[in-house]
Design a protein around this motif. Structure first.
Motif, PDB file in Angstrom:
ATOM      1  N   PHE A 254       0.848  -1.182   0.000  1.00  0.00           N
ATOM      2  CA  PHE A 254       0.000   0.000   0.000  1.00  0.00           C
ATOM      3  C   PHE A 254       0.890   1.241   0.000  1.00  0.00           C
ATOM      4  CE2 PHE A 254       0.776  -0.949   4.401  1.00  0.00           C
ATOM      5  CZ  PHE A 254       0.778   0.262   5.095  1.00  0.00           C
ATOM      6  N   ALA A 255       0.403   2.295  -0.621  1.00  0.00           N
ATOM      7  CA  ALA A 255       1.190   3.517  -0.797  1.00  0.00           C
ATOM      8  C   ALA A 255       1.279   4.294   0.527  1.00  0.00           C
ATOM      9  CB  ALA A 255       0.565   4.397  -1.876  1.00  0.00           C
ATOM     10  N   LEU A 265       3.896   6.255  10.184  1.00  0.00           N
ATOM     11  CA  LEU A 265       3.096   5.106   9.758  1.00  0.00           C
ATOM     12  C   LEU A 265       1.954   4.856  10.736  1.00  0.00           C
ATOM     13  CD1 LEU A 265       3.141   2.991   7.425  1.00  0.00           C
ATOM     14  CD2 LEU A 265       4.322   1.450   9.002  1.00  0.00           C
ATOM     15  N   ALA A 266       2.201   5.045  12.007  1.00  0.00           N
ATOM     16  CA  ALA A 266       1.157   4.852  13.017  1.00  0.00           C
ATOM     17  C   ALA A 266       0.063   5.903  12.880  1.00  0.00           C
ATOM     18  CB  ALA A 266       1.782   4.901  14.405  1.00  0.00           C
ATOM     19  N   SER A 331      11.371   3.149   4.296  1.00  0.00           N
ATOM     20  CA  SER A 331      10.583   2.211   3.495  1.00  0.00           C
ATOM     21  C   SER A 331      11.262   0.848   3.417  1.00  0.00           C
ATOM     22  CB  SER A 331      10.372   2.765   2.075  1.00  0.00           C
ATOM     23  OG  SER A 331       9.677   3.992   2.109  1.00  0.00           O
ATOM     24  N   LEU A 332      12.061   0.520   4.411  1.00  0.00           N
ATOM     25  CA  LEU A 332      12.850  -0.712   4.353  1.00  0.00           C
ATOM     26  C   LEU A 332      12.117  -1.879   5.006  1.00  0.00           C
ATOM     27  CD1 LEU A 332      16.351   0.707   5.374  1.00  0.00           C
ATOM     28  CD2 LEU A 332      15.394   0.440   3.069  1.00  0.00           C
ATOM     29  N   GLY A 333      12.422  -3.062   4.515  1.00  0.00           N
ATOM     30  CA  GLY A 333      11.851  -4.270   5.091  1.00  0.00           C
ATOM     31  C   GLY A 333      12.668  -5.481   4.698  1.00  0.00           C
ATOM     32  N   ASN A 359      10.767  -2.028   0.664  1.00  0.00           N
ATOM     33  CA  ASN A 359      12.003  -1.785  -0.089  1.00  0.00           C
ATOM     34  C   ASN A 359      11.712  -1.088  -1.411  1.00  0.00           C
ATOM     35  OD1 ASN A 359      13.754  -2.822   1.828  1.00  0.00           O
ATOM     36  ND2 ASN A 359      13.530  -4.921   1.068  1.00  0.00           N
ATOM     37  N   ASP A 360      10.714  -0.228  -1.348  1.00  0.00           N
ATOM     38  CA  ASP A 360      10.324   0.614  -2.473  1.00  0.00           C
ATOM     39  C   ASP A 360       9.918   1.935  -1.830  1.00  0.00           C
ATOM     40  OD1 ASP A 360       9.426   1.744  -4.780  1.00  0.00           O
ATOM     41  OD2 ASP A 360       7.983   0.172  -5.288  1.00  0.00           O
ATOM     42  N   ASP A 361      10.583   3.024  -2.186  1.00  0.00           N
ATOM     43  CA  ASP A 361      10.306   4.297  -1.514  1.00  0.00           C
ATOM     44  C   ASP A 361       8.825   4.627  -1.543  1.00  0.00           C
ATOM     45  OD1 ASP A 361      12.928   4.750  -0.808  1.00  0.00           O
ATOM     46  OD2 ASP A 361      13.403   5.893  -2.622  1.00  0.00           O
ATOM     47  N   ASP A 362       8.296   5.022  -0.385  1.00  0.00           N
ATOM     48  CA  ASP A 362       6.903   5.427  -0.211  1.00  0.00           C
ATOM     49  C   ASP A 362       5.922   4.271  -0.392  1.00  0.00           C
ATOM     50  OD1 ASP A 362       7.668   8.063   0.294  1.00  0.00           O
ATOM     51  OD2 ASP A 362       7.668   8.553  -1.847  1.00  0.00           O
TER      52      ASP A 362
END
Length: 565
Positions: A254-255, A265-266, A331-333, A359-362
């Motif tokens: 999700f964006a 994010l919260a 945006s890391l995972g 691992n994809d910005d935003d």
């Protein structure tokens, strides 16, 4: 001793460079002078205190059968290479080359050198052995500060035990634990034994003795309820049980435009911090590694180093991260990552329906099942405990406070004995490596810690056991013949009675003398003055409480011996 003959260069004002109370007061009271950053000269009063600290330590080590030695301060590189610590110690080790081109080091500690001496032990019948020394250590501290608290050269009492096996080491370790407890009680240091990381020393476990103090560089975690205590680098706590919903069959993208933090994010996407997977990227001994924690849990880097046995630990740079994962922090995972090692905190074990970066910005993922979707190579306790969390033993809220490390004891095992070839024959005639322990106390740091614990607005308040002098006799009017005569007589009689006494016979105002006695922390002051002599009395003042008693001149010596115990 006479004050007029001693070098006690007291200062009226606080030195500008002094950071901690101990730094300020040891400079003001004429105990130390700085040569350069991390290097201090100990002046006469400091040497007297240092001698007393050393003697208390020596007495307690003698009590457990330890033998004093003195080993070289300059070491050949070869012995440090054999243990693997030549590289491990990094820039903190002072290194030099002699005229023949041989590589040498100034000793930071002496495990390798004592293990070399232990090569002369041949049989289990010679064990256990307890050896120790008082020796100057050298460490190229990147942030030498706080006066005697963190220096580049200092006196350490380092002791080493040699046993046949782990059971023997356990006995030796407990012997030193008891000796340290008695040492710090006698010194007047309220030291708390806490579980600790062994760091570059290695081994199966260690205990630090920590003195609570506002200026302490360490944090200790403890429970008043059950007595649990640990350095924050080792501490753990009880976590509330979480029963996650099953979640989606697979992670859903999700964006998340502009989302960079856990809080973002919260707030913007309904992902509570305790349902997020925080992905940090570290370089461990040159290898890029993903480090996973719950979103609301901070990382303790020492726990990471201990869990991975990494000598070099640093956070990866933004470009290193983008090159490896294709995105920037925020945006890391670790979902789908198979070409980098992944280490995860135990608090994430079994968690489902979690949020993490894609691992994809935003872009983020929801519905992540940690064990299903992430290839975790290592599970470990990585999170840093926080005040108020429940104690793992008793459930009571944990306290976190600052403290000064004043002693550290280690169970080293056979690491150094194997590396240096220190072996003995066991009862079956087999050659086995010795099992070692290591036990350290920084002498000057203990002095600084004493000042941190024992001072007030007027200066140092030394415990009697370590004070440079037990009593100061002050002639309030040095130019008055009777006053000078009576002060001199009391001074001589106290000395003959075995009391450590200094006579302040300077041609100074009484207020100056009183101020200096208080500043230097001498436990008792006997004031001899014209007014008191007219009444046939002298004044005995306790430095710690400020209480003053009038005592008949003829009883001054006996009274003082009585209050000294």
């Amino acid at each position: 001793m006479r004050w007029s003959q001693m070098h006690i260069p007291t200062l009226r004002d606080d030195p500008a460079e002094a950071e901690f109370p101990s730094h300020r007061l040891l400079l003001r009271a004429g105990y130390v002078r700085q040569l350069t950053a991390g290097h201090y000269s100990l002046l006469p009063l400091a040497v007297r205190v240092r001698t007393k600290v050393i003697e208390i330590i020596r007495q307690e080590l003698t009590r457990i059968g330890a033998q004093e030695m003195l080993l070289p301060a300059i070491h050949p590189a070869e012995v440090w290479r054999r243990s693997g610590r030549w590289e491990l110690m990094g820039q903190e080790m002072f290194r030099l080359t002699d005229r023949r081109g041989a590589e040498l080091a100034l000793g930071m500690t002496h495990e390798e050198i004592f293990a070399t001496l232990a090569q002369e032990l041949n049989s289990y019948r010679q064990l256990p052995q307890q050896w120790y020394q008082f020796q100057t250590k050298f460490r190229d501290e990147p942030r030498a500060k706080g006066g005697l608290m963190r220096t580049r050269e200092f006196t350490m009492k380092d002791a080493y035990s040699f046993d046949l096996d782990q059971a023997g080491l356990d006995v030796s370790f407990e012997g030193y634990h008891g000796a340290y407890t008695r040492i710090f009680e006698r010194l007047g240091l309220p030291a708390i034994p806490v579980e600790a990381s062994s760091g570059t020393m290695g081994g199966s476990g260690s205990t630090e003795f920590m003195c609570p103090a506002e200026v302490g560089e360490d944090l200790i975690v403890h429970s008043p309820g059950c007595g649990y205590a640990a350095n924050i680098e080792k501490a753990t706590s009880r976590l509330a049980e979480i029963d996650d919903e099953p979640g989606a069959d697979a992670p859903v993208r999700f964006a998340t435009p502009g989302t960079r933090t856990i809080d973002d994010l919260a707030r913007d996407h309904g992902a509570p911090a305790d349902r997020q997977i925080k992905t940090l990227v570290y370089v461990l001994d040159g290898a890029l590694t993903l480090v996973l924690l719950r979103g609301d849990h901070p990382l303790n880097e020492q726990k990471l180093a201990d869990a991975t046995a990494a000598a070099e630990v640093r956070a990866a740079g933004a470009e290193e991260i983008r090159d490896a994962l294709g995105a920037l922090p925020g945006s890391l995972g670790a979902v789908g990552v198979t070409d980098l090692p992944v280490i995860a905190d135990e608090a994430l074990r079994g968690r489902r329906a979690m949020f993490t970066g894609a691992n994809d910005d935003d872009v983020h993922l929801r519905g992540v099942d940690v064990e299903r979707d992430i290839e975790v190579g290592t599970w470990a306790d990585l999170r840093e405990v926080r005040a108020g969390e429940p104690c793992a033993r008793c459930g009571e809220p944990l306290l976190v406070e600052r403290a000064i490390e004043v002693g550290h004891i280690f169970k080293l095992g056979d690491r150094y004995a194997r590396a240096l070839g220190a072996e003995v024959l066991d009862p079956d005639g087999r050659r086995v490596p010795l099992t070692m322990g290591s036990y350290g106390i920084g002498v000057e740091r203990a002095m600084a810690a004493l000042v941190e614990v024992h001072h007030d607005e007027r200066g140092i308040v030394w415990p009697v056991a370590v004070a440079p002098f037990q009593v100061a006799v002050v002639a309030a009017q040095s130019d008055d013949a009777e006053t000078a005569e009576v002060a001199g007589r009391i001074y001589r009689e106290l000395g003959e009675a075995g009391v450590e006494v200094i006579l302040d016979d300077r041609d100074e105002r009484a207020g100056v003398k009183f101020r200096d006695v208080e500043l230097t922390g001498i436990p008792f002051r006997i004031t001899v003055g014209r007014r008191g002599l007219a009444e046939g009395t002298v004044e005995v003042t306790r430095r710690a409480s400020g209480e003053t008693e009038k005592v008949p001149v003829a009883e001054a010596v006996a009274h003082t011996r009585g209050v000294l115990g």
